[in-house]
Design an enzyme around this catalytic site. Structure first.
Site, PDB file in Angstrom:
ATOM      1  N   ARG A   1      -4.568   3.880  17.403  1.00 13.73           N
ATOM      2  CA  ARG A   1      -5.363   3.265  16.333  1.00 13.73           C
ATOM      3  C   ARG A   1      -5.023   3.966  15.027  1.00 13.73           C
ATOM      4  O   ARG A   1      -4.278   4.944  15.005  1.00 13.73           O
ATOM      5  CB  ARG A   1      -6.854   3.469  16.676  1.00 13.73           C
ATOM      6  CG  ARG A   1      -7.854   2.537  15.983  1.00 13.73           C
ATOM      7  CD  ARG A   1      -7.667   1.108  16.400  1.00 13.73           C
ATOM      8  NE  ARG A   1      -8.820   0.266  16.069  1.00 13.73           N
ATOM      9  CZ  ARG A   1      -8.908  -0.514  14.990  1.00 13.73           C
ATOM     10  NH1 ARG A   1      -7.928  -0.546  14.115  1.00 13.73           N
ATOM     11  NH2 ARG A   1      -9.971  -1.278  14.802  1.00 13.73           N
ATOM     12  N   LYS A   2      -5.611   3.474  13.927  1.00 14.97           N
ATOM     13  CA  LYS A   2      -5.426   4.151  12.644  1.00 14.97           C
ATOM     14  C   LYS A   2      -5.956   5.588  12.713  1.00 14.97           C
ATOM     15  O   LYS A   2      -6.747   5.924  13.604  1.00 14.97           O
ATOM     16  CB  LYS A   2      -6.145   3.389  11.536  1.00 14.97           C
ATOM     17  CG  LYS A   2      -7.663   3.498  11.593  1.00 14.97           C
ATOM     18  CD  LYS A   2      -8.365   2.723  10.487  1.00 14.97           C
ATOM     19  CE  LYS A   2      -8.156   3.328   9.122  1.00 14.97           C
ATOM     20  NZ  LYS A   2      -9.111   2.737   8.120  1.00 14.97           N
TER      21      LYS A   2
ATOM     22  N   ARG B   1       0.851  -1.207   0.000  1.00 14.94           N
ATOM     23  CA  ARG B   1       0.000   0.000   0.000  1.00 14.94           C
ATOM     24  C   ARG B   1       0.878   1.245   0.000  1.00 14.94           C
ATOM     25  O   ARG B   1       1.658   1.455   0.932  1.00 14.94           O
ATOM     26  CB  ARG B   1      -0.909   0.008   1.225  1.00 14.94           C
ATOM     27  CG  ARG B   1      -1.770   1.256   1.285  1.00 14.94           C
ATOM     28  CD  ARG B   1      -2.583   1.331   2.551  1.00 14.94           C
ATOM     29  NE  ARG B   1      -3.733   0.453   2.525  1.00 14.94           N
ATOM     30  CZ  ARG B   1      -4.474   0.167   3.602  1.00 14.94           C
ATOM     31  NH1 ARG B   1      -4.147   0.677   4.780  1.00 14.94           N
ATOM     32  NH2 ARG B   1      -5.525  -0.620   3.499  1.00 14.94           N
TER      33      ARG B   1
ATOM     34  N   CYS C   1     -14.569  -0.227   4.605  1.00 19.08           N
ATOM     35  CA  CYS C   1     -13.554   0.417   3.760  1.00 19.08           C
ATOM     36  C   CYS C   1     -14.168   0.992   2.481  1.00 19.08           C
ATOM     37  O   CYS C   1     -13.679   1.964   1.921  1.00 19.08           O
ATOM     38  CB  CYS C   1     -12.474  -0.586   3.379  1.00 19.08           C
ATOM     39  SG  CYS C   1     -11.719  -1.397   4.785  1.00 19.08           S
ATOM     40  N   GLY C   2     -15.241   0.378   1.999  1.00 18.31           N
ATOM     41  CA  GLY C   2     -15.907   0.856   0.776  1.00 18.31           C
ATOM     42  C   GLY C   2     -16.950   1.920   1.055  1.00 18.31           C
ATOM     43  O   GLY C   2     -17.686   2.310   0.153  1.00 18.31           O
TER      44      GLY C   2
ATOM     45  N   GLY D   1     -17.034  -5.289   1.924  1.00 15.08           N
ATOM     46  CA  GLY D   1     -17.144  -6.729   2.159  1.00 15.08           C
ATOM     47  C   GLY D   1     -17.368  -7.161   3.589  1.00 15.08           C
ATOM     48  O   GLY D   1     -17.635  -8.330   3.855  1.00 15.08           O
TER      49      GLY D   1
HETATM   50 FE1  SRM Z   1      -9.748  -0.323   5.234  1.00 12.72          FE
HETATM   51  C1  SRM Z   1      -8.627  -2.665   7.412  1.00 12.72           C
HETATM   52  C2  SRM Z   1      -8.587  -2.073   2.666  1.00 12.72           C
HETATM   53  C3  SRM Z   1     -10.152   2.390   3.269  1.00 12.72           C
HETATM   54  C4  SRM Z   1     -11.737   1.071   7.654  1.00 12.72           C
HETATM   55  N1  SRM Z   1      -8.714  -2.043   5.079  1.00 12.72           N
HETATM   56  C5  SRM Z   1      -8.322  -2.852   6.106  1.00 12.72           C
HETATM   57  C6  SRM Z   1      -7.389  -3.952   5.606  1.00 12.72           C
HETATM   58  C7  SRM Z   1      -5.993  -3.448   5.763  1.00 12.72           C
HETATM   59  C8  SRM Z   1      -7.573  -5.266   6.362  1.00 12.72           C
HETATM   60  C9  SRM Z   1      -6.549  -6.296   5.983  1.00 12.72           C
HETATM   61  O1  SRM Z   1      -5.463  -6.327   6.541  1.00 12.72           O
HETATM   62  O2  SRM Z   1      -6.845  -7.085   5.091  1.00 12.72           O
HETATM   63  C10 SRM Z   1      -7.847  -4.034   4.124  1.00 12.72           C
HETATM   64  C11 SRM Z   1      -6.818  -4.481   3.121  1.00 12.72           C
HETATM   65  C12 SRM Z   1      -7.477  -5.309   2.032  1.00 12.72           C
HETATM   66  C13 SRM Z   1      -6.693  -5.360   0.774  1.00 12.72           C
HETATM   67  O3  SRM Z   1      -5.979  -6.367   0.536  1.00 12.72           O
HETATM   68  O4  SRM Z   1      -6.827  -4.446  -0.045  1.00 12.72           O
HETATM   69  C14 SRM Z   1      -8.399  -2.629   3.920  1.00 12.72           C
HETATM   70  N2  SRM Z   1      -9.317   0.119   3.355  1.00 12.72           N
HETATM   71  C15 SRM Z   1      -8.953  -0.778   2.410  1.00 12.72           C
HETATM   72  C16 SRM Z   1      -8.995  -0.172   1.021  1.00 12.72           C
HETATM   73  C17 SRM Z   1      -7.934  -0.732   0.083  1.00 12.72           C
HETATM   74  C18 SRM Z   1     -10.406  -0.381   0.415  1.00 12.72           C
HETATM   75  C19 SRM Z   1     -10.459  -0.102  -1.062  1.00 12.72           C
HETATM   76  O5  SRM Z   1     -10.663  -1.059  -1.798  1.00 12.72           O
HETATM   77  O6  SRM Z   1     -10.290   1.044  -1.473  1.00 12.72           O
HETATM   78  C20 SRM Z   1      -8.841   1.318   1.393  1.00 12.72           C
HETATM   79  C21 SRM Z   1      -7.389   1.735   1.490  1.00 12.72           C
HETATM   80  C22 SRM Z   1      -7.262   3.211   1.753  1.00 12.72           C
HETATM   81  C23 SRM Z   1      -5.813   3.661   1.715  1.00 12.72           C
HETATM   82  O7  SRM Z   1      -5.335   3.926   0.607  1.00 12.72           O
HETATM   83  O8  SRM Z   1      -5.194   3.733   2.772  1.00 12.72           O
HETATM   84  C24 SRM Z   1      -9.474   1.326   2.770  1.00 12.72           C
HETATM   85  N3  SRM Z   1     -10.681   1.463   5.451  1.00 12.72           N
HETATM   86  C25 SRM Z   1     -10.841   2.402   4.474  1.00 12.72           C
HETATM   87  C26 SRM Z   1     -11.833   3.355   4.859  1.00 12.72           C
HETATM   88  C27 SRM Z   1     -12.384   4.469   3.978  1.00 12.72           C
HETATM   89  C28 SRM Z   1     -11.753   5.821   4.181  1.00 12.72           C
HETATM   90  O9  SRM Z   1     -10.670   5.949   4.761  1.00 12.72           O
HETATM   91  O10 SRM Z   1     -12.385   6.759   3.713  1.00 12.72           O
HETATM   92  C29 SRM Z   1     -12.290   2.966   6.122  1.00 12.72           C
HETATM   93  C30 SRM Z   1     -13.409   3.627   6.940  1.00 12.72           C
HETATM   94  C31 SRM Z   1     -13.012   4.982   7.445  1.00 12.72           C
HETATM   95  C32 SRM Z   1     -12.242   4.939   8.720  1.00 12.72           C
HETATM   96  O11 SRM Z   1     -11.195   4.295   8.784  1.00 12.72           O
HETATM   97  O12 SRM Z   1     -12.680   5.569   9.669  1.00 12.72           O
HETATM   98  C33 SRM Z   1     -11.564   1.775   6.482  1.00 12.72           C
HETATM   99  N4  SRM Z   1     -10.085  -0.694   7.216  1.00 12.72           N
HETATM  100  C34 SRM Z   1     -10.999  -0.049   7.996  1.00 12.72           C
HETATM  101  C35 SRM Z   1     -11.072  -0.715   9.272  1.00 12.72           C
HETATM  102  C36 SRM Z   1     -11.971  -0.308  10.462  1.00 12.72           C
HETATM  103  C37 SRM Z   1     -11.267   0.729  11.295  1.00 12.72           C
HETATM  104  C38 SRM Z   1     -11.816   0.860  12.688  1.00 12.72           C
HETATM  105  O13 SRM Z   1     -11.596   1.908  13.303  1.00 12.72           O
HETATM  106  O14 SRM Z   1     -12.425  -0.080  13.207  1.00 12.72           O
HETATM  107  C39 SRM Z   1     -10.177  -1.804   9.197  1.00 12.72           C
HETATM  108  C40 SRM Z   1      -9.891  -2.854  10.305  1.00 12.72           C
HETATM  109  C41 SRM Z   1      -9.048  -2.324  11.408  1.00 12.72           C
HETATM  110  O15 SRM Z   1      -8.373  -1.293  11.277  1.00 12.72           O
HETATM  111  O16 SRM Z   1      -9.068  -2.978  12.442  1.00 12.72           O
HETATM  112  C42 SRM Z   1      -9.585  -1.761   7.895  1.00 12.72           C
HETATM  113 FE1  SF4 Z   2     -13.726  -5.569   5.068  1.00 10.83          FE
HETATM  114 FE2  SF4 Z   2     -12.130  -3.559   4.342  1.00 10.83          FE
HETATM  115 FE3  SF4 Z   2     -11.538  -6.074   3.684  1.00 10.83          FE
HETATM  116 FE4  SF4 Z   2     -13.542  -4.802   2.488  1.00 10.83          FE
HETATM  117  S1  SF4 Z   2     -11.353  -4.303   2.371  1.00 10.83           S
HETATM  118  S2  SF4 Z   2     -13.603  -6.862   3.246  1.00 10.83           S
HETATM  119  S3  SF4 Z   2     -14.399  -3.652   4.227  1.00 10.83           S
HETATM  120  S4  SF4 Z   2     -11.595  -5.166   5.755  1.00 10.83           S
END
Ligand code: SRM
Ligand code: SF4
Length: 519
Positions: A185-186, A71, A450-451, A445
Site C-alpha cells: 500500500r502507500k 505529482r 487527504c486534507g 472531499g
Molecule cells: Fe491523498 C488518494 C490527493 C495527501 C490519503 N490523494 C489520492 C488521489 C491520488 C486519488 C486520485 O487518484 O485522484 C488524489 C489526487 C487528487 C488530485 O488530482 O490532486 C489525492 N493526497 C492528495 C493531495 C494532493 C491532497 C492535497 O490537496 O494536498 C495530497 C498529496 C500529497 C503528496 O504530495 O503526495 C494528499 N492523501 C494525502 C494525505 C495527507 C498526508 O499524507 O498527510 C492522506 C492521509 C494520510 C495517509 O495517507 O495516511 C491521503 N489519498 C489518501 C488515500 C487513503 C489512503 C488509505 O490508506 O486508504 C487515498 C486513496 C487510496 O490510496 O486508495 C488517496
Molecule cells: Fe478524496 Fe483525496 Fe480526492 Fe480529496 S483529494 S476528494 S480526500 S481522494
C-alpha cells in the site's frame, strides 16, 4: 540478514491491485512512456492509464479527460527558483488548464499536462534535478521535514540531507527502484528536526522525532521513532512508539529501508482497506515487528529516549517575518489560499527568491510558501512587493488557517467541491466575526482524508445529504484535533451537514467553542 520467513501466516485472497502489479510492475511503464506519448491517451491499456502511470507520478484525471496531473517529489519541501521556473513554464504552456497545487505533504502537483509532452517534461526534470518518480499508488510519498530546516533559530536537527538520502535510497536516485515499487500500500515518512511538530509526524507510517538519547540535553541528539500512523476511509490512527532511538545519521536510512522491507514482504495484500503498515504491526504484535526490523537491519535498536525533545506546545504556521539562526537573515512565510497557484505566481515566487533571498523556496504542509534568506536591509522593500500583498504575510484568521484537498474540480473520488468553498467560507466568517485565537480549518472531499480533517480544530469531510427531497453536497464535521506536543486526532461531531447551511453552523461553533464574537 534477511527477514524471518512467514512472520504472518495467513492465506488471503489478493486484491485486484495486487493482480495487476503481479502482471506488470507499475515502474515498468517508465520504458513505455515514449510509446504511450505517441499512441495518445485514448489508445493506452486502461490499467496502465489509470493505474501504473501513477508510479511515474502521472495521474490520469477522469474529471478532465486528456489532461493529466503530475505529482512531484519535493524532499523536505525545499526547491530552487530555477526548478520552480521550469515547473511554471510547464504549466504555462497549457493556458487556462495549466495550474498547480501545493499539497498537504509540502509538495507540488502540476495540472493540465498532456501525455504527449511528458517524455520531454521528464527530460527537463532530469536536467533540473526534479523528479516525480514513485509519487503515487503503492509507493512512498513525498518525505516531509520541517519547512524551516537549517534556518530556524531553535532548530535541533537539520533534516534536509537525511530526507534526501532516504528519498534517494527509495527511488534509486530518482531512476526508479524495483525494490520498493511493490509495497502492499502507500507509505508516508516524515523526519522532524525542529522543536515543534511542523509536519504532523503522528499521521505518518514512520516518523522521526528529535530526542536526546538519555533524555537530557547533554546526551546525544537523535530521533525517537513512531510507526503506523495513517488515515483511510475506514480507519484513522495516530502512530505508536516503536520504542527505538536512532542517531541522526545513516541509521535513519537503514531503519527506513528495514521497515519497508518487512512491510513489503509481510504486509497483507488482501482487503485493500487493511493493508497499511499499522495492520501489519497489529497482526505481528509490536515486539515481533520490532524484532523483525532489527533482524533486517542486522543490529539491535537502542530503546527510545525517555522523552522527545519537542518542547513546544503548539505549531507555527510559519507565516510572516521570522529571524533566522543566521544573523541578519529572515524567512518570510506567504499565504497561498488553499495552495492553488498559476504559472505567473510561480514565476513571481522564483523572482522574489532570487532578488531578495538566495533563490531558495520552501513549501509547508499548510500549503503555503516560505522565502528564506532575506537580509534585514532588504526586508522593507520585499514587504512592499505586489505579490507579497496578494499572498499576504498576515491574512485574516480563518483564511490563514484553511487547508484543503483537491476536491471535485480534479479528483474523481470527491463527493464535494472543497477548495473554493473552504476559502469562501473562511472569508465570509472572517468578515462577520472577531476571532482572537487560531482556528485551523481543514477540508477534505471524501473519506480518504487527504486534507487531514482529523488534525484540525474544525475539520470538514465531504459527503452527501438529502435536503428538501434533493441530494446536496454536505460535510461531516470533526473537532478536537490537536497538533504539537500533545497531538491527537479529532472526532466526528456532526454528520451530513448540507454545505449551504455551513455558514450558520460554523459561525455558531466559532462563537460557542472558540470565543468568536459578532463584529
Ligand atoms: Fe491523498 C488518494 C490527493 C495527501 C490519503 N490523494 C489520492 C488521489 C491520488 C486519488 C486520485 O487518484 O485522484 C488524489 C489526487 C487528487 C488530485 O488530482 O490532486 C489525492 N493526497 C492528495 C493531495 C494532493 C491532497 C492535497 O490537496 O494536498 C495530497 C498529496 C500529497 C503528496 O504530495 O503526495 C494528499 N492523501 C494525502 C494525505 C495527507 C498526508 O499524507 O498527510 C492522506 C492521509 C494520510 C495517509 O495517507 O495516511 C491521503 N489519498 C489518501 C488515500 C487513503 C489512503 C488509505 O490508506 O486508504 C487515498 C486513496 C487510496 O490510496 O486508495 C488517496
Ligand atoms: Fe478524496 Fe483525496 Fe480526492 Fe480529496 S483529494 S476528494 S480526500 S481522494
Amino acid at each position: 540478514m534477511s527477514t524471518p520467513p512467514s512472520i504472518v501466516e495467513k492465506v488471503e485472497k489478493k486484491n485486484k491491485f495486487e493482480k495487476y502489479k503481479e502482471e506488470k510492475d507499475g515502474l515498468a511503464v517508465k520504458d513505455e512512456l515514449d510509446m504511450f506519448a505517441q499512441m495518445g491517451w485514448e489508445a493506452i491499456d486502461k490499467t496502465d492509464l489509470t493505474g501504473r502511470l501513477k508510479w511515474l507520478g502521472v495521474f490520469y484525471r477522469e474529471v478532465t479527460p486528456g489532461k493529466f496531473m503530475l505529482r512531484l517529489r519535493m524532499p523536505n519541501g525545499v526547491l530552487s527558483s530555477h526548478k520552480l521556473r521550469i515547473l511554471a513554464e510547464i504549466v504555462q504552456q497549457y493556458g487556462d488548464d495549466g495550474c498547480a497545487d501545493i499539497t498537504t505533504r509540502q509538495n507540488l502537483q502540476l495540472r493540465g499536462v498532456r501525455l504527449e509532452d511528458i517524455p520531454e517534461i521528464f527530460n527537463r526534470f532530469k536536467q533540473a534535478g526534479l523528479t516525480s518518480i514513485q509519487s503515487g499508488m503503492d509507493n512512498v510519498r513525498n518525505i516531509t521535514g520541517s519547512p524551516v530546516a537549517g534556518i530556524a533559530v531553535n532548530e535541533l536537527i537539520d533534516t534536509q540531507g537525511l530526507v534526501r538520502k532516504v528519498q534517494d535510497m527509495i527511488t534509486n536516485n530518482s531512476e526508479g527502484n524495483y525494490d520498493f515499487t511493490n509495497l502492499p500500500r502507500k507509505f508516508n515518512i516524515a523526519i522532524e528536526g525542529s522543536r515543534e511538530d511542523s509536519i504532523h509526524s503522528e499521521i505518518n507510517d514512520i516518523a522521526f522525532i528529535p530526542a536526546f538519547k538519555d533524555g537530557t540535553e547533554d546526551s546525544e541528539l537523535g530521533f525517537n521513532v513512531i510507526v503506523g500512523g495513517f488515515f483511510s476511509a475506514r480507519r484513522c490512527d495516530s502512530a505508536i512508539p516503536l520504542d527505538a532511538w536512532v542517531p541522526a545519521d545513516d541509521t535513519v536510512v537503514e531503519l527506513c529501508r528495514a521497515i519497508l522491507i518487512v512491510f513489503r514482504d509481510n504486509g497483507s495484500r488482501g482487503n485493500r482497506q487493511q493493508t497499511r503498515l499499522m495492520w501489519l504491526i497489529e497482526a505481528m504484535g509490536l515486539p515481533a515487528f520490532r524484532s523483525a526490523v532489527e533482524a533486517q537491519m542486522g543490529k539491535a535498536l537502542a530503546l527510545a529516549a525517555p522523552v522527545d525533545a519537542i518542547t513546544e506546545e503548539s505549531k507555527s504556521d510559519h507565516l510572516g517575518v521570522h529571524p533566522q539562526k543566521q544573523p541578519g537573515l529572515n524567512y518570510v512565510g506567504l499565504h497561498v489560499p488553499v495552495g492553488h497557484i498559476y504559472a505567473e505566481d510561480m514565476f513571481e515566487f522564483a523572482r522574489l527568491a532570487e532578488v531578495y533571498g538566495n533563490g531558495e523556496i520552501r513549501l509547508t504542509v499548510e500549503q503555503n510558501v516560505i522565502i528564506p534568506n532575506i537580509a534585514d536591509s532588504r526586508l522593507a522593500t520585499f514587504l512592499q512587493e505586489e505579490p507579497v500583498q496578494r499572498f499576504s504575510i498576515n491574512p485574516s484568521p480563518l483564511v490563514r488557517s484553511s487547508v484543503s484537498c483537491t476536491g471535485s474540480r480534479f479528483c474523481n473520488f470527491a463527493l464535494i467541491e472543497t477548495k473554493q468553498r473552504a476559502h469562501t467560507l473562511a472569508q465570509r466568517l472572517d468578515a462577520a466575526l472577531t476571532i482572537n485565537q487560531p482556528v485551523r480549518m481543514h477540508w477534505t472531499g471524501c473519506p480518504n482524508s487527504c486534507g487531514q480533517p482529523q488534525v484540525a480544530d474544525i475539520g470538514f469531510l465531504g459527503t452527501k445529504a438529502r435536503k428538501d427531497g434533493k441530494s446536496v453536497e454536505a460535510v461531516d464535521i470533526y473537532m478536537g484535533g490537536k497538533v504539537g506536543k500533545h497531538a491527537q486526532l479529532g472526532e466526528r461531531v456532526m454528520q451530513a451537514v448540507p454545505c449551504e447551511d455551513l455558514e450558520t453552523v460554523v459561525s455558531e461553533l466559532l462563537k460557542e467553542k472558540f470565543g468568536a464574537t459578532v463584529k
